[in-house]
Design an enzyme around this catalytic site. Structure first.
Site, PDB file in Angstrom:
ATOM      1  N   GLU A   1     -18.008  -4.668  19.786  1.00 18.95           N
ATOM      2  CA  GLU A   1     -19.229  -3.842  19.698  1.00 18.95           C
ATOM      3  C   GLU A   1     -18.864  -2.432  19.228  1.00 18.95           C
ATOM      4  O   GLU A   1     -19.515  -1.854  18.355  1.00 18.95           O
ATOM      5  CB  GLU A   1     -19.924  -3.756  21.055  1.00 18.95           C
TER       6      GLU A   1
ATOM      7  N   HIS B   1     -26.355  -6.217  20.669  1.00 23.11           N
ATOM      8  CA  HIS B   1     -26.567  -7.266  21.668  1.00 23.11           C
ATOM      9  C   HIS B   1     -25.259  -8.040  21.840  1.00 23.11           C
ATOM     10  O   HIS B   1     -24.625  -8.405  20.840  1.00 23.11           O
ATOM     11  CB  HIS B   1     -27.683  -8.200  21.184  1.00 23.11           C
TER      12      HIS B   1
ATOM     13  N   GLY C   1     -40.210  -8.289  18.764  1.00 23.78           N
ATOM     14  CA  GLY C   1     -39.735  -9.431  19.547  1.00 23.78           C
ATOM     15  C   GLY C   1     -38.560  -9.051  20.432  1.00 23.78           C
ATOM     16  O   GLY C   1     -38.088  -7.912  20.432  1.00 23.78           O
TER      17      GLY C   1
ATOM     18  N   ASN D   1     -30.267  -2.075  17.344  1.00 22.51           N
ATOM     19  CA  ASN D   1     -29.834  -2.462  18.690  1.00 22.51           C
ATOM     20  C   ASN D   1     -28.515  -3.217  18.578  1.00 22.51           C
ATOM     21  O   ASN D   1     -28.237  -3.848  17.555  1.00 22.51           O
ATOM     22  CB  ASN D   1     -30.880  -3.376  19.339  1.00 22.51           C
TER      23      ASN D   1
ATOM     24  N   MET E   1     -31.930  -0.888  28.112  1.00 21.60           N
ATOM     25  CA  MET E   1     -32.343  -2.151  28.718  1.00 21.60           C
ATOM     26  C   MET E   1     -33.860  -2.292  28.880  1.00 21.60           C
ATOM     27  O   MET E   1     -34.312  -2.979  29.779  1.00 21.60           O
ATOM     28  CB  MET E   1     -31.646  -2.302  30.075  1.00 21.60           C
TER      29      MET E   1
ATOM     30  N   ASP F   1     -34.906  -9.224  20.788  1.00 24.88           N
ATOM     31  CA  ASP F   1     -33.641  -9.456  20.080  1.00 24.88           C
ATOM     32  C   ASP F   1     -33.835 -10.309  18.823  1.00 24.88           C
ATOM     33  O   ASP F   1     -33.018 -11.194  18.526  1.00 24.88           O
ATOM     34  CB  ASP F   1     -32.616 -10.128  21.022  1.00 24.88           C
TER      35      ASP F   1
END
Ligand code: GAR
Length: 200
Positions: free
Chosen positions: A173, A108, A142, A106, A89, A144
């Site tokens: 996920e 999300h 940036g 990553n 996070m 995400d």
């Protein structure tokens, strides 16, 4: 064997799913280390239970570039092929991005570019979308914003809460992260602008 570093902040269910998929022979890789920025993360206990090397590198009061340099220095001797953010996070600072160009993934819990940032299942409900999901993407500087490797969609139901929607997304996920990691480790893709295109 390709070596993963997994960065976590909390529960660690994505980390655990990846570890179990490796153990089940679904992903040809090994987890060289789990790093948590949060000393309280349940993922640290899970790593200990699974016999996976884990370390807390606390981030409290540390700016993101200093933090990234610390993580880079921990990872440097470990021969890491791919960094996997799994519920991590914090923003990834430039020293880590520079050391692992297009080698940080990553996950999300929304269909990017919709709903970047935090509390995104609640954002999706509040907006009234009928479909949400999850996105695996390369990490850039940036929020995400990096090229998308994989996505999966789930329905948003009329009686959903943020928790029930999050649980439906989380199951996806756990499935697509392993698939995306396998694709990236296979090298059978190229990045064309924002597009991640499979090659044979
Ligand atoms: C997951 O839903 C992941 O997509 C999300 O945090 C959760 C972590 O769960 N990540 C983000 O929101 C990143 N901005 P886990 O610790 O059980 O894997």
């Amino acid at each position: 064997m390709r070596r993963l570093a997994i960065l976590v902040s909390g529960r660690g269910s994505n980390f655990e799913a990846i570890a179990r998929n490796i153990a089940a022979g679904k992903l040809d890789a090994e987890i060289a280390i789990v790093i948590s920025n949060n000393p309280e993360a349940k993922a640290l206990e899970t790593a200990a239970t699974l016999g996976i090397k884990a370390r807390c590198v606390p981030s409290k009061g540390v700016d993101s570039d200093t933090y990234a340099a610390r993580v880079r220095d921990v990872l440097a001797p470990l021969g890491i092929d791919l960094i996997v953010l799994a519920g991590f996070m914090r923003r990834v600072g430039q020293p880590l991005l520079d050391a692992y160009p297009q080698r940080i993934l990553n996950i999300h819990p929304a269909l990017l570019p919709a709903f970047p940032g935090l509390h995104v299942q609640q954002q999706a409900l509040d907006y009234g979308v009928k479909v949400s999901g999850c996105t695996v993407h390369f990490v850039d500087s940036g929020m995400d914003t990096g090229p998308i490797v994989a996505q999966a969609a789930v329905p948003v139901l009329d009686d959903d809460t943020a928790e029930s929607l999050a649980a439906r997304i989380l199951a996806e996920e756990h499935r697509i992260y392993t698939e995306a990691i396998a694709l990236v480790l296979s090298g059978k893709y190229r990045i064309e602008g924002r597009r991640v295109v499979r090659t044979s």
